[in-house]
Design a protein around this motif. Structure first.
Motif, short mmCIF file in Angstrom:
data_model
loop_
_atom_site.label_atom_id
_atom_site.label_comp_id
_atom_site.label_asym_id
_atom_site.label_seq_id
_atom_site.Cartn_x
_atom_site.Cartn_y
_atom_site.Cartn_z
N HIS A 259 0.81 -1.21 0.00
CA HIS A 259 0.00 0.00 0.00
C HIS A 259 0.85 1.27 0.00
O HIS A 259 1.85 1.38 0.71
N TYR A 260 0.43 2.22 -0.82
CA TYR A 260 0.99 3.58 -0.87
C TYR A 260 2.46 3.64 -1.29
O TYR A 260 3.10 4.68 -1.15
N ALA A 261 2.99 2.54 -1.80
CA ALA A 261 4.35 2.60 -2.36
C ALA A 261 4.31 3.41 -3.66
O ALA A 261 3.31 3.41 -4.39
N VAL A 262 5.42 4.09 -3.93
CA VAL A 262 5.55 4.88 -5.16
C VAL A 262 6.78 4.39 -5.92
O VAL A 262 7.88 4.29 -5.34
N ILE A 263 6.60 4.07 -7.19
CA ILE A 263 7.70 3.64 -8.05
C ILE A 263 7.74 4.56 -9.25
O ILE A 263 6.77 4.64 -10.02
N LYS A 264 8.85 5.25 -9.41
CA LYS A 264 8.99 6.23 -10.49
C LYS A 264 10.11 5.80 -11.42
O LYS A 264 11.28 5.85 -11.08
N GLY A 265 9.73 5.34 -12.61
CA GLY A 265 10.69 4.75 -13.52
C GLY A 265 11.58 5.73 -14.23
O GLY A 265 11.40 6.95 -14.14
N PRO A 266 12.61 5.16 -14.90
CA PRO A 266 12.80 3.74 -15.16
C PRO A 266 13.31 2.97 -13.94
O PRO A 266 14.29 3.35 -13.33
N VAL A 267 12.59 1.86 -13.67
CA VAL A 267 12.90 1.01 -12.52
C VAL A 267 12.62 -0.43 -12.92
O VAL A 267 11.69 -0.71 -13.69
N TYR A 268 13.41 -1.35 -12.37
CA TYR A 268 13.17 -2.77 -12.54
C TYR A 268 12.87 -3.39 -11.18
O TYR A 268 13.64 -3.23 -10.22
N ILE A 269 11.75 -4.11 -11.09
CA ILE A 269 11.37 -4.84 -9.89
C ILE A 269 11.34 -6.33 -10.25
O ILE A 269 10.51 -6.76 -11.06
N GLY A 270 12.24 -7.11 -9.68
CA GLY A 270 12.43 -8.49 -10.08
C GLY A 270 11.42 -9.46 -9.49
O GLY A 270 10.51 -9.09 -8.74
N ARG A 271 11.60 -10.73 -9.82
CA ARG A 271 10.71 -11.79 -9.35
C ARG A 271 10.74 -11.88 -7.82
O ARG A 271 11.79 -11.82 -7.19
N ASN A 272 9.54 -11.99 -7.26
CA ASN A 272 9.38 -12.22 -5.81
C ASN A 272 9.98 -11.12 -4.94
O ASN A 272 10.32 -11.36 -3.77
N VAL A 273 10.12 -9.93 -5.49
CA VAL A 273 10.57 -8.78 -4.70
C VAL A 273 9.40 -8.28 -3.84
O VAL A 273 8.23 -8.32 -4.26
N PHE A 274 9.71 -7.81 -2.65
CA PHE A 274 8.70 -7.16 -1.80
C PHE A 274 9.07 -5.70 -1.60
O PHE A 274 10.17 -5.39 -1.14
N VAL A 275 8.14 -4.81 -1.95
CA VAL A 275 8.30 -3.38 -1.72
C VAL A 275 7.27 -2.97 -0.69
O VAL A 275 6.05 -3.06 -0.91
#
Length: 391
Positions: A259-275
């Motif tokens: 909830h409420y996480a912000v991702i501002k690309g360019p970004v890579y989020i891999g397999r099974n990552v937790f943010v």
């Protein structure tokens, strides 16, 4: 035409991240480093050999190659150490007159490979990609007259403002094998070829990163991330409806964006990552498989190797975290090199790290930064807790 990608070798400068494996097996944007020159080479050749250090790396390499490419790939284990032995191990594999040779630790766009191939088709002569570089201590430096390479020399005593260096991609005739056997030296073989047959220079002035130091992963990801244009979110990822994802971002399967996480690309989020909840993943960050970013943390222009962890309420800038390393909660990483004062030695920076003059922490595989610490800029933290200034 066949190709060769050199994915073996060793590099003490990268040992905090490699754990004894070749640096080309480090992760970046969900792939191993050698995948990128492999992909670029396969765009121009029919088949390719990947040269690795040992049987263990051979097994790993095969598993890391996408299934749709495997029918075009052969894994070759070099018999002895050294770049010369790596090339000679492919002598029987190369059956045609010409082949394309690529170093497995160079990150650059596919266009660079297209340029060298176009030059070869025009001249039908041995070709070496060359590129400008202000750091010449570890490269083969070339002297060019017109379009011809007259001489290649390593580690010149005189420091030059700017020089052209070998770019790690070549189209060469089979004769190079016998020349290497005669000289016992790749550069010596190229110099003889330049004198006897001619060696043409194919100039590349675009992005080019030789991954020789841990922080080069930051600049290498910058090059790769600038090729992203779309938002790609796996149907098997879990993204909270309150999370915000802007710009070109890849989110792989099994990833959880709380909830409420912000991702501002360019970004890579891999397999099974937790943010975690309320976290901010900023531009040019590569969060590799299984990594964890705790609640209300901020990551900027950093590479988190697989299964690394950043605790809650932490700020990590311009850093590389090794596999299974841990940044405990409420850690702040400083990264502005302009505030560091005098340097112990010149720092060989490339790409975005050189332009921004920012470098935070290199954290060894399995290393740990204690909670509530303020660390950096430009330090390496080892698994045993030892801290070493990089500059």
């Amino acid at each position: 035409m066949r190709g060769i990608v050199l994915a073996g070798g060793s590099n003490d400068k990268m040992s905090v991240l490699t754990g004894g494996t070749s640096k080309t097996f480090l992760s970046l944007m969900g792939r191993k480093l050698f995948y990128y020159p492999l992909r670029n080479t396969l765009s121009l050749v029919d088949e390719i050999a990947i040269v690795v250090n040992n049987d263990n790396e051979a097994n790993k390499a095969w598993n890391y190659i996408p299934e749709n490419l495997r029918k075009k790939v052969r894994i070759i284990v070099q018999r002895e150490e050294g770049i010369e032995e790596a090339i000679l191990s492919c002598k029987d594999y190369i059956t045609e007159e010409w082949f394309l040779l690529s170093f497995g630790d160079i990150i650059m766009p596919r266009e660079a490979f297209s340029i060298i191939y176009s030059t070869f088709r025009e001249w039908k002569r041995p070709i070496a990609l060359v590129t400008p570089s202000s750091y010449i201590e570890t490269y083969g430096v070339v002297r060019i007259v017109g379009s011809s390479i007259i001489e290649i020399y390593e580690k010149p005593e005189e420091r030059l403002e700017i020089s052209h260096v070998l770019g790690g991609v070549f189209i060469l005739p089979k004769e190079i094998f016998s020349l290497i056997e005669q000289h016992g030296d790749f550069i010596g073989a190229l110099n003889e070829m330049a004198q006897d047959m001619g060696l043409w220079a194919s100039l590349w002035t675009g992005d080019w990163i030789d991954v020789g130091y841990p922080w080069d992963l930051i600049s290498a990801f910058y090059v790769l991330a600038n090729r992203l244009h779309d938002k790609i979110i796996s149907k098997d990822a879990i993204v909270s409806p309150t999370a915000i994802i802007e710009g070109p971002v890849i989110v792989e399967e099994g990833a959880i964006i709380d909830h409420y996480a912000v991702i501002k690309g360019p970004v890579y989020i891999g397999r099974n990552v937790f943010v975690g909840k309320g976290s901010f993943i900023r531009e040019y960050s590569s969060i590799e498989e299984g990594a964890v970013v705790g609640a209300h943390s901020e990551i900027k222009r950093s590479v988190l190797q697989p299964y690394s962890t950043v605790g809650s309420f932490s700020l990590v800038n311009d850093s590389v975290l090794g596999s299974k390393s841990v940044v405990e909660p409420r850690v702040t990483v400083l990264s502005d090199l302009r505030e560091k004062g005098e340097y112990k030695r010149p720092l060989p920076l490339q790409g975005i790290v050189a332009r921004k003059r920012k470098l935070g922490v290199i954290l060894e595989n399995g290393g740990r930064i204690k909670a509530n610490s303020v660390v950096g800029p430009a330090i390496t933290i080892f698994k045993d807790g030892k801290i070493e200034e990089i500059v």
